[in-house]
Enzyme design. Structure first.
Site, PDB file in Angstrom:
ATOM      1  CE1 TYR A 125      56.360  55.738  56.770  1.00 43.38           C
ATOM      2  CE2 TYR A 125      57.079  57.315  58.430  1.00 43.38           C
ATOM      3  CZ  TYR A 125      57.204  56.775  57.171  1.00 43.38           C
ATOM      4  OH  TYR A 125      58.171  57.231  56.313  1.00 43.38           O
ATOM      5  CB  SER A 134      61.054  57.596  58.542  1.00 41.93           C
ATOM      6  OG  SER A 134      60.468  58.838  58.900  1.00 41.93           O
TER       7      SER A 134
HETATM    8  P1  NAP Z   1      55.863  58.263  47.490  1.00 41.82           P
HETATM    9  O1  NAP Z   1      56.179  59.542  46.814  1.00 41.82           O
HETATM   10  O2  NAP Z   1      54.485  58.013  47.998  1.00 41.82           O
HETATM   11  O3  NAP Z   1      56.290  57.078  46.508  1.00 41.82           O
HETATM   12  C1  NAP Z   1      56.064  55.755  46.900  1.00 41.82           C
HETATM   13  C2  NAP Z   1      56.672  54.790  45.916  1.00 41.82           C
HETATM   14  O4  NAP Z   1      56.488  53.461  46.441  1.00 41.82           O
HETATM   15  C3  NAP Z   1      56.008  54.812  44.562  1.00 41.82           C
HETATM   16  O5  NAP Z   1      56.977  54.494  43.592  1.00 41.82           O
HETATM   17  C4  NAP Z   1      54.975  53.686  44.674  1.00 41.82           C
HETATM   18  O6  NAP Z   1      54.632  53.120  43.422  1.00 41.82           O
HETATM   19  C5  NAP Z   1      55.753  52.693  45.501  1.00 41.82           C
HETATM   20  N1  NAP Z   1      54.922  51.735  46.216  1.00 41.82           N
HETATM   21  C6  NAP Z   1      53.862  51.970  47.030  1.00 41.82           C
HETATM   22  N2  NAP Z   1      53.360  50.818  47.494  1.00 41.82           N
HETATM   23  C7  NAP Z   1      54.115  49.819  46.952  1.00 41.82           C
HETATM   24  C8  NAP Z   1      54.092  48.410  47.024  1.00 41.82           C
HETATM   25  N3  NAP Z   1      53.177  47.756  47.746  1.00 41.82           N
HETATM   26  N4  NAP Z   1      55.017  47.715  46.328  1.00 41.82           N
HETATM   27  C9  NAP Z   1      55.940  48.352  45.556  1.00 41.82           C
HETATM   28  N5  NAP Z   1      56.018  49.695  45.459  1.00 41.82           N
HETATM   29  C10 NAP Z   1      55.109  50.406  46.146  1.00 41.82           C
HETATM   30  O7  NAP Z   1      56.802  58.024  48.752  1.00 41.82           O
HETATM   31  P2  NAP Z   1      58.194  58.711  49.177  1.00 41.82           P
HETATM   32  O8  NAP Z   1      57.886  59.891  49.988  1.00 41.82           O
HETATM   33  O9  NAP Z   1      59.100  58.807  48.013  1.00 41.82           O
HETATM   34  O10 NAP Z   1      58.718  57.593  50.184  1.00 41.82           O
HETATM   35  C11 NAP Z   1      59.670  56.632  49.806  1.00 41.82           C
HETATM   36  C12 NAP Z   1      60.237  55.999  51.077  1.00 41.82           C
HETATM   37  O11 NAP Z   1      60.806  57.028  51.882  1.00 41.82           O
HETATM   38  C13 NAP Z   1      59.187  55.309  51.951  1.00 41.82           C
HETATM   39  O12 NAP Z   1      59.731  54.156  52.537  1.00 41.82           O
HETATM   40  C14 NAP Z   1      58.897  56.355  53.018  1.00 41.82           C
HETATM   41  O13 NAP Z   1      58.418  55.765  54.201  1.00 41.82           O
HETATM   42  C15 NAP Z   1      60.270  56.965  53.186  1.00 41.82           C
HETATM   43  N6  NAP Z   1      60.266  58.307  53.786  1.00 41.82           N
HETATM   44  C16 NAP Z   1      59.648  59.350  53.165  1.00 41.82           C
HETATM   45  C17 NAP Z   1      59.672  60.597  53.773  1.00 41.82           C
HETATM   46  C18 NAP Z   1      59.023  61.813  53.170  1.00 41.82           C
HETATM   47  O14 NAP Z   1      58.889  62.827  53.875  1.00 41.82           O
HETATM   48  N7  NAP Z   1      58.647  61.771  51.900  1.00 41.82           N
HETATM   49  C19 NAP Z   1      60.318  60.751  55.004  1.00 41.82           C
HETATM   50  C20 NAP Z   1      60.915  59.674  55.600  1.00 41.82           C
HETATM   51  C21 NAP Z   1      60.903  58.449  54.975  1.00 41.82           C
HETATM   52  P3  NAP Z   1      53.116  53.274  42.825  1.00 41.82           P
HETATM   53  O15 NAP Z   1      52.906  54.738  42.556  1.00 41.82           O
HETATM   54  O16 NAP Z   1      53.105  52.439  41.611  1.00 41.82           O
HETATM   55  O17 NAP Z   1      52.217  52.761  43.910  1.00 41.82           O
END
Ligand code: NAP
Length: 249
Positions: A157, A143
Site C-alpha cells: 500500500y 497517504s
Molecule cells: P473507505 O472508508 O474504506 O472508503 C473507500 C471508498 O472507496 C468507498 O466509497 C468505496 O466504495 C470506494 N471503493 C473501494 N473500492 C473501489 C473500487 N474498486 N472502485 C471504486 N470505488 C471503490 O476509505 P477511506 O479511508 O475514506 O480512504 C479513501 C482514500 O484515502 C484511499 O485512497 C485511502 O488509501 C486514502 N487514505 C486513507 C487514510 C485513512 O487513514 N483513512 C489515510 C491515508 C490515505 P464501496 O463502499 O462501494 O466499495
C-alpha cells in the site's frame, strides 16, 4: 460558474466527507462507488439537502472500461467535470511483505496505481480547454504511508501511494500549460472504516494516537477541507504540490 466535482470512492469515508465539503461551497458532485449503493445514495441525499446537484454512479475504478463509463455518465448527468478527486483506494490485512500473496498485491496495485493512473488519464483527456473541457483541478489522495513505508503492515500500500505522489508531480507538469492543476493530499491516520480491513477488530485508531504529534487521529472532514482548498481558485498557484495533513506525523 457552478463547478462539477467527480469523486471516485465518494460514498464513504474521506470521499464522502469531501463530497459534503464540496456541496457546502455550492459545487455539484458526482459520487462514484463500487459496491455499497445504499451508502452512495445516503451521501447523495446529504448533498441534495445542501442544495446542489448530485448523482451516484457505480463503477469499479480498477477497470478501464468502467472508468471511461463513469466519466461519460458523470458528464451526461451534470455536465463537464472541472474538478476530480482521485480518491478510491484499498488496503489489505497487515503483514510483512514476505507473507503477502501475489494476488493481494496485484489487486491493490490494480486499483491504487493502475486505476488512479487511468482515472487521471481520463481527466487529462477531458478537462483541458484545448481538449473540449473547462480546465480545473485534480486532487490525488496519497497517504503519509508513501513517506513512512509501513514496514510490517502494508509495504504494498505504501508503495502504491508513492506512485500517487510521482503521478502528481509528473501530471502537474504535463497539464499546467493546459490549464489544469494537479495536486495531492497525504492524509495521516483518519477515522474511517478502512482500518477494519488492515487491522480487523484491533483498535488501530486508539493505539495510534500516542505516536501522532497532535495526539489524535484525524477526521475525514479535516482531509476534505485540504482537498477543497486545492480544488478551489484560492489555490490558483499551487500545482504539483503534495500536502501532508497528518497531525504532524
Ligand atoms: P473507505 O472508508 O474504506 O472508503 C473507500 C471508498 O472507496 C468507498 O466509497 C468505496 O466504495 C470506494 N471503493 C473501494 N473500492 C473501489 C473500487 N474498486 N472502485 C471504486 N470505488 C471503490 O476509505 P477511506 O479511508 O475514506 O480512504 C479513501 C482514500 O484515502 C484511499 O485512497 C485511502 O488509501 C486514502 N487514505 C486513507 C487514510 C485513512 O487513514 N483513512 C489515510 C491515508 C490515505 P464501496 O463502499 O462501494 O466499495
Amino acid at each position: 460558474m457552478t463547478r462539477h466535482i467527480l469523486i471516485t470512492g465518494g460514498s464513504r469515508g474521506i470521499g464522502a466527507a469531501t463530497a459534503v465539503a464540496c456541496a457546502s461551497r455550492g459545487w455539484n458532485v458526482t459520487v462514484n462507488y463500487a459496491a455499497d449503493a445504499a451508502a452512495a445514495a445516503a451521501t447523495v441525499a446529504v448533498l441534495e439537502a445542501a442544495g446542489v446537484r448530485a448523482q451516484a454512479i457505480r463503477g469499479d475504478m480498477a477497470r478501464a472500461d468502467e472508468i471511461a463509463a463513469l466519466w461519460d455518465a458523470a458528464e451526461a448527468g451534470i455536465g463537464p467535470v472541472d474538478g476530480l478527486v482521485n480518491n478510491a483506494g484499498i488496503v489489505a490485512p497487515a503483514m510483512p511483505l514476505a507473507e503477502m500473496d501475489p494476488a493481494r498485491i496485484a489487486a491493490l496495485i490494480d486499483l491504487n496505481v493502475t486505476g488512479a493512473l487511468l482515472v487521471a488519464r481520463e481527466g487529462a483527456r477531458r478537462m483541458p480547454a484545448a481538449r473540449g473541457g473547462q480546465g480545473g483541478a485534480m486532487v490525488n489522495i496519497s497517504s503519509a504511508a508513501a513517506r513512512l513505508g509501513s514496514a510490517n503492515t502494508f509495504v504494498d500500500y505504501a508503495a502504491s501511494k508513492g506512485a500517487i505522489d510521482t503521478l502528481t508531480i509528473g501530471l502537474a507538469q504535463e497539464l499546467a500549460p493546459l490549464g489544469v492543476r494537479v495536486n495531492a493530499v497525504r492524509p495521516g491516520i483518519i477515522a474511517t472504516e478502512i482500518h477494519k480491513v488492515s487491522h480487523g477488530d484491533e483498535d488501530r485508531l486508539g493505539a495510534s494516537a500516542p505516536m501522532i504529534p497532535l495526539r489524535r487521529v484525524g477526521e475525514p472532514s479535516e482531509i476534505a477541507e485540504a482537498v477543497c482548498w486545492l480544488l478551489s481558485d484560492a489555490a490558483s498557484y499551487a500545482t504539483g504540490a503534495i500536502l501532508d495533513v497528518a497531525g504532524g506525523r
